[in-house]
Design a protein around this motif. Sequence first.
Motif, mmCIF file in Angstrom:
data_model
loop_
_atom_site.group_PDB
_atom_site.id
_atom_site.type_symbol
_atom_site.label_atom_id
_atom_site.label_comp_id
_atom_site.label_asym_id
_atom_site.label_seq_id
_atom_site.Cartn_x
_atom_site.Cartn_y
_atom_site.Cartn_z
ATOM 1 N N ARG A 205 30.472 68.332 6.000
ATOM 2 C CA ARG A 205 31.831 68.894 5.987
ATOM 3 C C ARG A 205 31.899 70.157 6.853
ATOM 4 O O ARG A 205 32.876 70.381 7.588
ATOM 5 C CB ARG A 205 32.245 69.201 4.557
ATOM 6 N N GLU B 130 29.204 62.392 2.199
ATOM 7 C CA GLU B 130 29.718 63.562 2.906
ATOM 8 C C GLU B 130 29.271 64.823 2.186
ATOM 9 O O GLU B 130 29.971 65.372 1.346
ATOM 10 C CB GLU B 130 31.243 63.514 3.001
ATOM 11 N N THR B 131 28.073 65.281 2.523
ATOM 12 C CA THR B 131 27.545 66.506 1.934
ATOM 13 C C THR B 131 28.297 67.705 2.485
ATOM 14 O O THR B 131 29.068 67.601 3.449
ATOM 15 C CB THR B 131 26.047 66.644 2.228
ATOM 16 N N ASN C 284 32.593 67.818 -2.087
ATOM 17 C CA ASN C 284 31.421 67.880 -1.213
ATOM 18 C C ASN C 284 30.243 68.557 -1.915
ATOM 19 O O ASN C 284 29.090 68.126 -1.775
ATOM 20 C CB ASN C 284 31.750 68.650 0.069
#
Length: 298
Positions: free
Chosen positions: A256, A251-252, A82
């Motif tokens: 998350r 999905e940074t 991430n």
Amino acid sequence: MAVIATLDSRSRAATRGWTDLTIRNAFIFPTIIFLIVFNIFPLLYSLGLSFTEFRASLNQPPEFVGLRNYRELLSDPGIWDNFVITAQYVIVSVGGQMIVGFGLALLLNRKMPFKGLVTTLLLLPMMLSPAVVGLFWKLLYDPSWGPINYALGLGKFEWLSHPTTALFATALTDIWMWAPFVMLLSLAGLSAVPQHLYEAAEIDRASSWYKFTRITLPLVAPLLMIALIFRTMEAFKTFDLPFVMSTASVETVAIRLYQMAFQGWDTGRSSALAYIVLIVVLAITNIYVKYLNKARER
């Protein structure tokens, strides 16, 4: 010009018995209370929760676990993935904003018809809601009837399904939205450059590249660094655009964190992750501030 240090004896505040100290406190105390209630207390409370095993969805008190949450997060390969995605997003997005924004400022820093109108129109994207911008660009990227695929002749290419293309597509949206912010600060810096420096360079027959690298860029650099600091901070914790446009593909670390806190209800670990993000952002910001101070000293 004299500065009024005391109240006018004929003013309404003076007739009511108000002093300078009373008026000052009337403005300061509400601000301090607001900061304590909505900033400092949540910050300290979440810091305490980061050292506990706690789920907000369960009616159980927090259990102190020390640094276990931090150790588990830092040893989780998924968390590092991430962070890598977030770093890539920041580099593409902020780099594009700096280039496009400064380029637009150079184009607008001259006499041209309808300059005020053009500047206003260019500033419109950053005045919009990120969620609205994300939905708008998601429609533009639609593989079935999106105009971007039609204009480029790509057929039914799915921009937001593949992680790589989704990252660049979302970053392009961010560039479109926030490059005007960089443009605005750059315009302020360009308008403050003394014209006699360019006139002296013209007398010496300096090239355009020499004037840009030795006059324009050094004098605008402090404002560019300020824009870089703000946009890096915002891009690193960006949530709206990736969440609206392509949650699964981009999905940074902010997404998350949202999933961990509000879908998994793992409040303790999510608080620890939030502080890890805070430390990373502060570290990056301190590096930028050092370069900003060096740019000001020149």
